[in-house]
Motif scaffolding. Structure first.
Motif, PDB file in Angstrom:
ATOM      1  N   GLU A  22      -3.759  -5.442  -7.403  1.00  6.58           N
ATOM      2  CA  GLU A  22      -2.906  -4.451  -6.755  1.00  6.58           C
ATOM      3  C   GLU A  22      -3.652  -3.136  -6.560  1.00  6.58           C
ATOM      4  O   GLU A  22      -3.558  -2.498  -5.505  1.00  6.58           O
ATOM      5  N   MET A  25      -6.202  -3.543  -3.724  1.00 10.71           N
ATOM      6  CA  MET A  25      -5.574  -3.525  -2.408  1.00 10.71           C
ATOM      7  C   MET A  25      -5.336  -2.093  -1.944  1.00 10.71           C
ATOM      8  O   MET A  25      -5.593  -1.747  -0.783  1.00 10.71           O
ATOM      9  N   GLN A  26      -4.876  -1.247  -2.834  1.00  8.94           N
ATOM     10  CA  GLN A  26      -4.637   0.150  -2.492  1.00  8.94           C
ATOM     11  C   GLN A  26      -5.944   0.885  -2.200  1.00  8.94           C
ATOM     12  O   GLN A  26      -6.032   1.655  -1.239  1.00  8.94           O
ATOM     13  N   VAL A  66      -7.488 -10.328  -3.634  1.00 12.53           N
ATOM     14  CA  VAL A  66      -6.467  -9.569  -2.907  1.00 12.53           C
ATOM     15  C   VAL A  66      -5.841 -10.442  -1.832  1.00 12.53           C
ATOM     16  O   VAL A  66      -4.613 -10.495  -1.675  1.00 12.53           O
ATOM     17  N   ALA A  70      -2.265 -11.270  -3.233  1.00  6.23           N
ATOM     18  CA  ALA A  70      -1.383 -10.197  -2.787  1.00  6.23           C
ATOM     19  C   ALA A  70      -0.910 -10.370  -1.349  1.00  6.23           C
ATOM     20  O   ALA A  70       0.145  -9.850  -0.984  1.00  6.23           O
ATOM     21  N   ILE A  71      -1.676 -11.084  -0.529  1.00  3.49           N
ATOM     22  CA  ILE A  71      -1.337 -11.180   0.893  1.00  3.49           C
ATOM     23  C   ILE A  71      -0.941 -12.585   1.300  1.00  3.49           C
ATOM     24  O   ILE A  71       0.075 -12.782   1.979  1.00  3.49           O
ATOM     25  N   THR A 107       3.939  -2.757   1.758  1.00  5.95           N
ATOM     26  CA  THR A 107       2.670  -3.075   1.117  1.00  5.95           C
ATOM     27  C   THR A 107       1.535  -2.333   1.812  1.00  5.95           C
ATOM     28  O   THR A 107       1.740  -1.673   2.833  1.00  5.95           O
ATOM     29  N   SER A 108       0.342  -2.474   1.262  1.00  5.36           N
ATOM     30  CA  SER A 108      -0.854  -1.851   1.844  1.00  5.36           C
ATOM     31  C   SER A 108      -1.569  -2.789   2.813  1.00  5.36           C
ATOM     32  O   SER A 108      -2.724  -2.544   3.167  1.00  5.36           O
ATOM     33  N   ILE A 109      -0.898  -3.842   3.254  1.00  4.87           N
ATOM     34  CA  ILE A 109      -1.562  -4.842   4.086  1.00  4.87           C
ATOM     35  C   ILE A 109      -2.097  -4.236   5.383  1.00  4.87           C
ATOM     36  O   ILE A 109      -3.147  -4.646   5.877  1.00  4.87           O
ATOM     37  N   VAL A 112      -5.473  -2.669   4.757  1.00  8.95           N
ATOM     38  CA  VAL A 112      -6.496  -3.681   4.517  1.00  8.95           C
ATOM     39  C   VAL A 112      -6.864  -4.376   5.829  1.00  8.95           C
ATOM     40  O   VAL A 112      -8.036  -4.668   6.080  1.00  8.95           O
TER      41      VAL A 112
END
Length: 208
Positions: A22, A25-26, A66, A70-71, A107-109, A112
């Protein structure tokens, strides 16, 4: 629950890989891949750099984690939604758009994704992983759903893969605008409103 002020590194070891992912990702979303340092990721996750190496050997390994942890689950959920919904096609596309919009907003997608696009020439493995685990499978699933809708007479003739790309492209442009131009003062778009308007226009355009 941890007592107030309890540092992150005192948590159970089982929690730490997820916290590192996490944090990474940020950091990737904020700094990009080249500029992101393992020290930054470790500090954001609340672990020492040595502690980070207990779980990941390289920054590339962290990026893969990640994507996978996360994705990819969000993409898998969207693909399962497409596979489980027989129609009508407009309802399915609206549900998919709402799901994707929620993921983008929470999210931070987006950051990214911008990173992958911007740094793919220097780090082609980022683009390869992103395509093979996320973009390629999602586009294939969406094209299959569109082909099935064409067979039911809900979508006009045309290349299903091209129709799938047409659906996704404005969403990507909206994300790139938010991540690239809005931070330097360009007027921001309301992404949920943009998605809703695009879906209405798209459905009207591909209707028989």
């Amino acid at each position: 629950m941890l007592p107030a002020g309890e540092p992150k590194f005192r948590r159970r070891k089982a929690d730490r890989p997820g916290e590192i992912v996490e944090a990474a990702m940020q950091v990737f979303a904020e700094k990009g891949f080249a500029a992101a340092r393992l020290d930054d990721i470790a500090a954001r996750a609340g672990v020492s750099k040595g502690g980070l190496y207990l779980y990941f050997d390289t920054k590339d390994d962290i990026f893969r984690a990640v994507v996978e942890q996360a994705i990819a689950p969000n993409v898998q959920l969207a693909r399962a939604m497409l596979a489980a919904h027989p129609g009508p096609f407009p309802d399915l596309i609206r549900a998919l758009a709402a799901h994707v919009g929620g993921v983008i907003q929470t999210t931070s997608i987006g950051g990214v994704a911008k990173m992958v696009i911007g740094e793919a020439r220097n780090f082609p493995e980022l683009a390869r992983i992103w395509h093979d685990r996320l973009v390629g499978p999602m586009l294939d699933t969406l094209a299959g759903v569109i082909a099935a809708a064409q067979a039911r007479g809900e979508v006009r003739p045309g290349d299903p893969r091209a129709y799938a790309l047409q659906l996704v492209a404005p969403l990507l442009v909206g994300v790139i605008w938010r991540e690239t131009f809005a931070p330097v003062g360009a007027p921001a778009f309301d992404l949920p409103a943009l998605i809703a308007q695009h879906v209405d226009t798209y459905l009207g355009g591909i209707a028989p």
